[in-house]
Design a protein around this motif. Structure first.
Motif, PDB file in Angstrom:
ATOM      1  N   PHE A  28       0.844  -1.191   0.000  1.00 26.36           N
ATOM      2  CA  PHE A  28       0.000   0.000   0.000  1.00 26.36           C
ATOM      3  C   PHE A  28       0.879   1.240   0.000  1.00 26.36           C
ATOM      4  O   PHE A  28       1.892   1.295   0.709  1.00 26.36           O
ATOM      5  N   TRP A  29       0.513   2.239  -0.838  1.00 27.06           N
ATOM      6  CA  TRP A  29       1.200   3.529  -0.843  1.00 27.06           C
ATOM      7  C   TRP A  29       0.199   4.621  -0.495  1.00 27.06           C
ATOM      8  O   TRP A  29      -0.924   4.641  -1.010  1.00 27.06           O
ATOM      9  N   LEU A  30       0.622   5.540   0.364  1.00 27.59           N
ATOM     10  CA  LEU A  30      -0.164   6.723   0.680  1.00 27.59           C
ATOM     11  C   LEU A  30       0.608   7.939   0.181  1.00 27.59           C
ATOM     12  O   LEU A  30       1.760   8.149   0.562  1.00 27.59           O
ATOM     13  N   VAL A  31      -0.023   8.734  -0.665  1.00 22.81           N
ATOM     14  CA  VAL A  31       0.649   9.847  -1.335  1.00 22.81           C
ATOM     15  C   VAL A  31       0.027  11.162  -0.877  1.00 22.81           C
ATOM     16  O   VAL A  31      -1.192  11.337  -0.936  1.00 22.81           O
ATOM     17  N   GLU A  32       0.858  12.089  -0.416  1.00 22.13           N
ATOM     18  CA  GLU A  32       0.375  13.391   0.014  1.00 22.13           C
ATOM     19  C   GLU A  32       1.187  14.503  -0.647  1.00 22.13           C
ATOM     20  O   GLU A  32       2.286  14.259  -1.151  1.00 22.13           O
ATOM     21  N   MET A  33       0.642  15.710  -0.620  1.00 22.60           N
ATOM     22  CA  MET A  33       1.338  16.864  -1.181  1.00 22.60           C
ATOM     23  C   MET A  33       2.198  17.502  -0.105  1.00 22.60           C
ATOM     24  O   MET A  33       1.695  17.913   0.950  1.00 22.60           O
ATOM     25  N   ALA A  34       3.516  17.570  -0.357  1.00 22.07           N
ATOM     26  CA  ALA A  34       4.439  18.197   0.590  1.00 22.07           C
ATOM     27  C   ALA A  34       4.354  19.719   0.472  1.00 22.07           C
ATOM     28  O   ALA A  34       3.670  20.264  -0.400  1.00 22.07           O
TER      29      ALA A  34
END
Length: 207
Positions: free
Chosen positions: A154-160
């Motif tokens: 599982f990958w969780l992607v957020e905006m830095a």
């Protein structure tokens, strides 16, 4: 006065019938996966979470670009026996069919052009790009359900803060059916699971 609308012109609550609603009344025990794929006129990308229909709000540009960047990166090295797909429902059980932003599935599970869903057992990786309106689902609800269904990665992607993607990666602990963190990736996503992957996350600046 001719153009004035009075309170009496508005329907009373008692006059509004349930069957006037656009959406059907949910069953007492909630909707099932079969309902999700047979109800008419649902908005695109509607998900089923714990028997409830979840509608997707308009997305930020970051969401679109991050999905594109990761999809292209996953496709560039994908083995012949796997496939990369975006925004396809994954059936986790009778009352859960979320729609990850990206999935890696087995080629055997990839049917014809009319296919609408995959089974959890066919998914090697689920990817969620966090949106402001779905933070709790993306960070908590969905990972727990993906792990419980046995999806290995599982990958969780957020905006830095620099508007680039930061990717948290996880692998399944098969005994406890929970995810274990394998890293936080800011500029480069280099992994060996579910296969050899190397993605330049800074390339989003050029999209």
């Amino acid at each position: 006065m001719g153009g004035t609308m009075t309170a009496e012109a508005l329907p009373k609550a008692s006059q509004l019938r349930r069957d006037d609603s656009k959406w059907p009344v949910p069953p007492p025990d909630g909707y099932t996966v079969d309902d999700l794929f047979t109800l008419h006129d649902l908005p695109p990308h509607t998900e089923l979470i714990d028997g409830s229909l979840v509608f997707v709000s308009p997305q930020r540009k970051f969401h679109t670009l991050a999905m594109y960047l990761l999809e292209q990166g996953l496709r560039s090295h994908v083995p012949e026996d796997l496939r990369v797909r975006r925004e396809m429902a994954v059936v986790l059980g009778k009352r859960n069919a979320p729609e990850p932003d990206l999935v890696v599935v087995t080629a055997e599970a990839d049917g014809d052009q009319r296919q609408t869903r995959y089974q959890a057992a066919d998914v090697l990786l689920a990817v969620e790009v966090v949106s402001p309106d779905s933070e709790a689902r993306d960070r908590d609800t969905k990972p727990h359900k993906y792990a419980g269904a046995g999806i290995p990665n599982f990958w969780l992607v957020e905006m830095a803060e620099n508007d680039r993607p930061v990717v948290w990666t996880y692998q399944l602990d098969p005994v406890n059916k929970t995810y274990v963190s394998t890293g936080v990736h800011h500029d480069r996503l280099k992994l060996s699971a579910p296969y050899d992957i190397d993605i330049d996350l800074t390339a989003i600046d050029k999209l």
